[in-house]
Design a protein around this motif. Structure first.
Motif, PDB file in Angstrom:
ATOM      1  N   LEU A 438       0.831  -1.215   0.000  1.00 36.65           N
ATOM      2  CA  LEU A 438       0.000   0.000   0.000  1.00 36.65           C
ATOM      3  C   LEU A 438       0.865   1.264   0.000  1.00 36.65           C
ATOM      4  N   LEU A 439       1.933   1.264   0.770  1.00 34.87           N
ATOM      5  CA  LEU A 439       2.807   2.436   0.789  1.00 34.87           C
ATOM      6  C   LEU A 439       3.537   2.616  -0.540  1.00 34.87           C
ATOM      7  N   LYS A 440       3.836   1.499  -1.214  1.00 32.91           N
ATOM      8  CA  LYS A 440       4.461   1.605  -2.541  1.00 32.91           C
ATOM      9  C   LYS A 440       3.482   2.229  -3.540  1.00 32.91           C
ATOM     10  N   TRP A 441       2.209   1.832  -3.453  1.00 36.76           N
ATOM     11  CA  TRP A 441       1.210   2.436  -4.329  1.00 36.76           C
ATOM     12  C   TRP A 441       1.109   3.940  -4.070  1.00 36.76           C
ATOM     13  N   LEU A 442       1.129   4.330  -2.777  1.00 40.40           N
ATOM     14  CA  LEU A 442       1.098   5.753  -2.456  1.00 40.40           C
ATOM     15  C   LEU A 442       2.312   6.473  -3.040  1.00 40.40           C
ATOM     16  N   SER A 443       3.493   5.870  -2.898  1.00 42.58           N
ATOM     17  CA  SER A 443       4.711   6.494  -3.404  1.00 42.58           C
ATOM     18  C   SER A 443       4.663   6.651  -4.919  1.00 42.58           C
ATOM     19  N   ASP A 444       4.180   5.615  -5.635  1.00 43.62           N
ATOM     20  CA  ASP A 444       4.102   5.701  -7.101  1.00 43.62           C
ATOM     21  C   ASP A 444       3.147   6.813  -7.531  1.00 43.62           C
ATOM     22  N   MET A 446       2.311   9.529  -5.762  1.00 41.83           N
ATOM     23  CA  MET A 446       2.833  10.835  -5.391  1.00 41.83           C
ATOM     24  C   MET A 446       3.896  11.319  -6.375  1.00 41.83           C
ATOM     25  N   GLU A 447       4.594  10.390  -7.026  1.00 45.81           N
ATOM     26  CA  GLU A 447       5.622  10.781  -7.990  1.00 45.81           C
ATOM     27  C   GLU A 447       5.032  11.222  -9.321  1.00 45.81           C
ATOM     28  N   SER A 448       3.760  10.919  -9.553  1.00 47.14           N
ATOM     29  CA  SER A 448       3.120  11.291 -10.813  1.00 47.14           C
ATOM     30  C   SER A 448       2.524  12.693 -10.703  1.00 47.14           C
ATOM     31  N   ALA A 449       2.469  13.394 -11.842  1.00 45.64           N
ATOM     32  CA  ALA A 449       1.953  14.761 -11.840  1.00 45.64           C
ATOM     33  C   ALA A 449       0.456  14.797 -11.554  1.00 45.64           C
ATOM     34  N   ASP A 450      -0.291  13.804 -12.044  1.00 50.35           N
ATOM     35  CA  ASP A 450      -1.739  13.766 -11.821  1.00 50.35           C
ATOM     36  C   ASP A 450      -2.128  12.811 -10.696  1.00 50.35           C
ATOM     37  N   PHE A 451      -1.134  12.388  -9.899  1.00 47.36           N
ATOM     38  CA  PHE A 451      -1.364  11.512  -8.746  1.00 47.36           C
ATOM     39  C   PHE A 451      -2.087  10.222  -9.148  1.00 47.36           C
ATOM     40  N   SER A 452      -1.645   9.606 -10.242  1.00 43.34           N
ATOM     41  CA  SER A 452      -2.209   8.327 -10.675  1.00 43.34           C
ATOM     42  C   SER A 452      -1.064   7.378 -11.006  1.00 43.34           C
ATOM     43  N   ALA A 453      -1.354   6.065 -10.959  1.00 43.73           N
ATOM     44  CA  ALA A 453      -0.340   5.049 -11.266  1.00 43.73           C
ATOM     45  C   ALA A 453      -1.057   3.734 -11.550  1.00 43.73           C
ATOM     46  N   ARG A 454      -0.269   2.684 -11.771  1.00 38.44           N
ATOM     47  CA  ARG A 454      -0.821   1.340 -12.026  1.00 38.44           C
ATOM     48  C   ARG A 454      -0.198   0.361 -11.049  1.00 38.44           C
ATOM     49  N   THR A 455      -1.006  -0.635 -10.666  1.00 39.49           N
ATOM     50  CA  THR A 455      -0.511  -1.702  -9.815  1.00 39.49           C
ATOM     51  C   THR A 455       0.277  -2.701 -10.651  1.00 39.49           C
ATOM     52  N   ASP A 456       0.868  -3.704  -9.999  1.00 38.46           N
ATOM     53  CA  ASP A 456       1.664  -4.702 -10.715  1.00 38.46           C
ATOM     54  C   ASP A 456       0.814  -5.531 -11.669  1.00 38.46           C
ATOM     55  N   ASP A 457      -0.479  -5.699 -11.363  1.00 38.34           N
ATOM     56  CA  ASP A 457      -1.360  -6.471 -12.260  1.00 38.34           C
ATOM     57  C   ASP A 457      -2.080  -5.567 -13.267  1.00 38.34           C
ATOM     58  N   GLY A 458      -1.668  -4.296 -13.394  1.00 36.46           N
ATOM     59  CA  GLY A 458      -2.167  -3.426 -14.463  1.00 36.46           C
ATOM     60  C   GLY A 458      -3.370  -2.585 -14.118  1.00 36.46           C
ATOM     61  N   ARG A 459      -3.865  -2.623 -12.904  1.00 39.35           N
ATOM     62  CA  ARG A 459      -5.034  -1.826 -12.549  1.00 39.35           C
ATOM     63  C   ARG A 459      -4.613  -0.362 -12.347  1.00 39.35           C
ATOM     64  N   ARG A 460      -5.372   0.539 -12.948  1.00 42.90           N
ATOM     65  CA  ARG A 460      -5.080   1.969 -12.834  1.00 42.90           C
ATOM     66  C   ARG A 460      -5.847   2.546 -11.636  1.00 42.90           C
ATOM     67  N   TYR A 461      -5.159   3.416 -10.877  1.00 44.52           N
ATOM     68  CA  TYR A 461      -5.797   4.036  -9.711  1.00 44.52           C
ATOM     69  C   TYR A 461      -5.321   5.487  -9.619  1.00 44.52           C
ATOM     70  N   ILE A 462      -6.082   6.257  -8.836  1.00 43.45           N
ATOM     71  CA  ILE A 462      -5.753   7.663  -8.600  1.00 43.45           C
ATOM     72  C   ILE A 462      -5.843   7.924  -7.097  1.00 43.45           C
ATOM     73  N   LEU A 463      -5.028   8.851  -6.621  1.00 41.49           N
ATOM     74  CA  LEU A 463      -4.947   9.150  -5.188  1.00 41.49           C
ATOM     75  C   LEU A 463      -5.920  10.276  -4.839  1.00 41.49           C
ATOM     76  N   ASP A 464      -6.831  10.014  -3.906  1.00 43.89           N
ATOM     77  CA  ASP A 464      -7.807  11.006  -3.450  1.00 43.89           C
ATOM     78  C   ASP A 464      -7.183  11.783  -2.272  1.00 43.89           C
ATOM     79  N   ARG A 465      -6.925  13.094  -2.496  1.00 46.62           N
ATOM     80  CA  ARG A 465      -6.269  13.916  -1.482  1.00 46.62           C
ATOM     81  C   ARG A 465      -7.205  14.992  -0.930  1.00 46.62           C
ATOM     82  N   SER A 466      -8.510  14.749  -1.015  1.00 45.03           N
ATOM     83  CA  SER A 466      -9.469  15.772  -0.585  1.00 45.03           C
ATOM     84  C   SER A 466      -9.435  16.009   0.931  1.00 45.03           C
ATOM     85  N   GLN A 467      -9.038  14.986   1.724  1.00 41.64           N
ATOM     86  CA  GLN A 467      -8.979  15.116   3.185  1.00 41.64           C
ATOM     87  C   GLN A 467      -7.535  15.038   3.684  1.00 41.64           C
TER      88      GLN A 467
END
Length: 494
Positions: A438-444, A446-467
């Motif tokens: 989970l922390l690796k997903w957060l790190s990946d 945070m390094e992206s400009a739009d706060f999105s990345a992919r998991t090892d199995d190819g699923r795309r996700y975005i980081l919700d920073r509203s709170q």
């Protein structure tokens, strides 16, 4: 700093510490202070004089001198006077003005400071882990203080501040003593070896206390909400304002500023701020550095003493052997024995003895074989050839175990999702491996400009920073940690 009349006025109350007749003034003030400690606040001239002449140092002291000294101390505002009219029997006695004398508040505090300075090297400083434990227990009680009575909150706040002041002063004084020139000189003496182990054990116990308590104190201080702090501080301020004080005006803003400053000092001492080391980390490093220095000095001192002692005994023994020689011929033989075989060569090997008898000679035991190697740089031992092993089955087994592990981890991660989201403030107790993913997903992200990345199995996700401004505690099997309130939102592939 706020410039006030009290700050810039001269302290005439401290003149008696450095005046011409300082020996008389200081002894008189010490007499007043000792009676003050016994709750006897007023003294007559005769009482002061009687106590002064009891010491042989003041054998030539006169009543008139004592009266002049008391007048001078009164002029410097060290003593307050009041005319005693109770035993007046005539107008003449009233005109002579028989006075009683009392110490002023400034003088009491100055005398306390002087006594503390006199006992500075007697009392000494220390590093007590119990202070850290007391502070930890006090900080843990912070949330419940919001429901307590203001008198109990004030007592708790006073105890916390007193423990913190003692810890801060004691550690600074103790580290200063260990880094002083006197301590440095002592570390080069033989007497230092006697208590070296006790000193190191004392410092290590303090380090253990730091490791056990500082982390807990830091986490508790970080979790305190502003509303709770405001509620607790209001109770302390209300109690401070309810204390009746004579000749002193105290405003709410002054008390609030003092309380906020003290709390911020405690917070900065235990909590790291924007990457800067706090005072607890500096103390930890300083104590470790002192232990390393003590160990190094002790090793050098032991080696030096051992080397000198052994060589000295060697020379004495050799001299005794030469003195026993009957003539020069024996002395020559002794010289060949002592100086000719000073550096004998020894052969070491894995000797297996058949018996432990001390009466068996060397030639009676089985011989030992030693393989000698050429002493040239180009010599290399012959390498043995080995066949290539087929490890396809082992590779398949390793691959299968790895896939099974990945499958289990994916199932555990899917179980954490709620409607395609992972909320960090609602996570159950995590295993160390799941926390790392989970922390690796957060790190990946945070390094992206739009706060999105992919998991090892190819699923795309975005980081919700509203709170992100709020904090939450993530519980793990090997401990807890505090982080911003974030969530991972998975996006369906189009």
């Amino acid at each position: 700093m706020q410039v006030s009349d009290k700050l810039i006025r001269p302290l005439t109350e401290a003149k008696y510490l450095n005046a011409d007749n300082v020996s008389r003034y200081r002894c008189i003030m010490r007499i007043f202070f000792e009676h003050y400690e016994k709750l006897k606040y007023w003294l007559y001239l005769e009482e002061v004089y009687e106590e002064m002449i009891q010491d042989p140092f003041f054998a030539d002291y006169r009543m008139k001198q004592c009266q002049q000294d008391l007048m001078m101390l009164t002029e410097w505002k060290n003593l307050n006077t009041i005319q005693d009219t109770k035993k007046v029997a005539s107008i003449e006695e009233f005109k002579n003005k028989k006075y009683r004398y009392q110490m002023t508040e400034y003088s009491v505090e100055i005398e306390r400071l002087v006594i503390r300075l006199e006992n500075l090297f007697i009392e000494g400083a220390s590093l007590e882990p119990t202070l850290l434990e007391r502070i930890r227990r006090s900080v843990e009680r912070f949330p419940e203080m919001g429901e307590r009575d203001k008198s109990e909150v004030y007592t708790w706040w006073t105890d916390l501040n007193n423990d913190f002041v003692r810890l801060n002063q004691n550690y600074q004084d103790y580290i200063r003593d260990l880094n002083s020139v006197r301590a440095e000189e002592m570390m080069h003496t033989k007497e230092f070896l006697v208590f070296k182990d006790r000193l190191i054990e004392y410092l290590r116990n303090f380090i253990k206390g730091l490791q056990r308590n500082v982390g807990v104190i830091e986490e508790n201080l970080r979790l305190q909400s502003e509303e709770l702090k405001k509620q607790v501080f209001e109770k302390v301020i209300d109690y401070e304002l309810s204390i009746p004080r004579m000749e002193i005006e105290v405003s709410k803003e002054m008390i609030e500023q003092k309380i906020q400053g003290r709390y911020q000092s405690i917070y900065d001492w235990f909590v790291e701020n924007e990457g800067q080391e706090n005072e607890a980390v500096k103390l930890f490093d300083a104590t470790n550095d002192i232990i390393r220095r003590i160990t190094r000095y002790a090793a050098q001192l032991s080696e030096k003493n051992a080397l000198g002692a052994n060589r000295k005994e060697e020379y004495r023994k050799v001299a005794e052997l030469f003195l026993r020689c009957q003539n020069v011929e024996e002395a020559h033989k002794m010289s060949a024995m002592v100086f000719g075989m000073e550096c004998p060569q020894h052969l070491a090997g894995e000797l297996i003895r058949e018996t432990d008898s001390m009466n068996i000679g060397v030639y009676e035991e089985q011989p030992m074989e030693i393989t000698l190697k050429p002493r040239v740089r180009t010599y290399r031992e012959k390498s043995r050839r080995s066949a290539i092993r087929e490890s396809a089955e082992q590779k398949q087994e390793t691959r299968r175990k790895l896939l099974e592990q990945q499958k289990k981890e994916t199932e555990k991660l899917r179980a954490l999702e709620v409607d395609g989201k992972i909320y960090f403030d609602k996570l159950p107790v995590l295993e160390p491996r799941i926390r790392e993913i989970l922390l690796k997903w957060l790190s990946d992200a945070m390094e992206s400009a739009d706060f999105s990345a992919r998991t090892d199995d190819g699923r795309r996700y975005i980081l919700d920073r509203s709170q992100e401004g709020e904090n939450c505690v993530v519980h793990c099997e090997d401990g807890n940690f505090t982080m911003p309130k974030l969530s991972i939102v998975f996006q369906e592939e189009v």
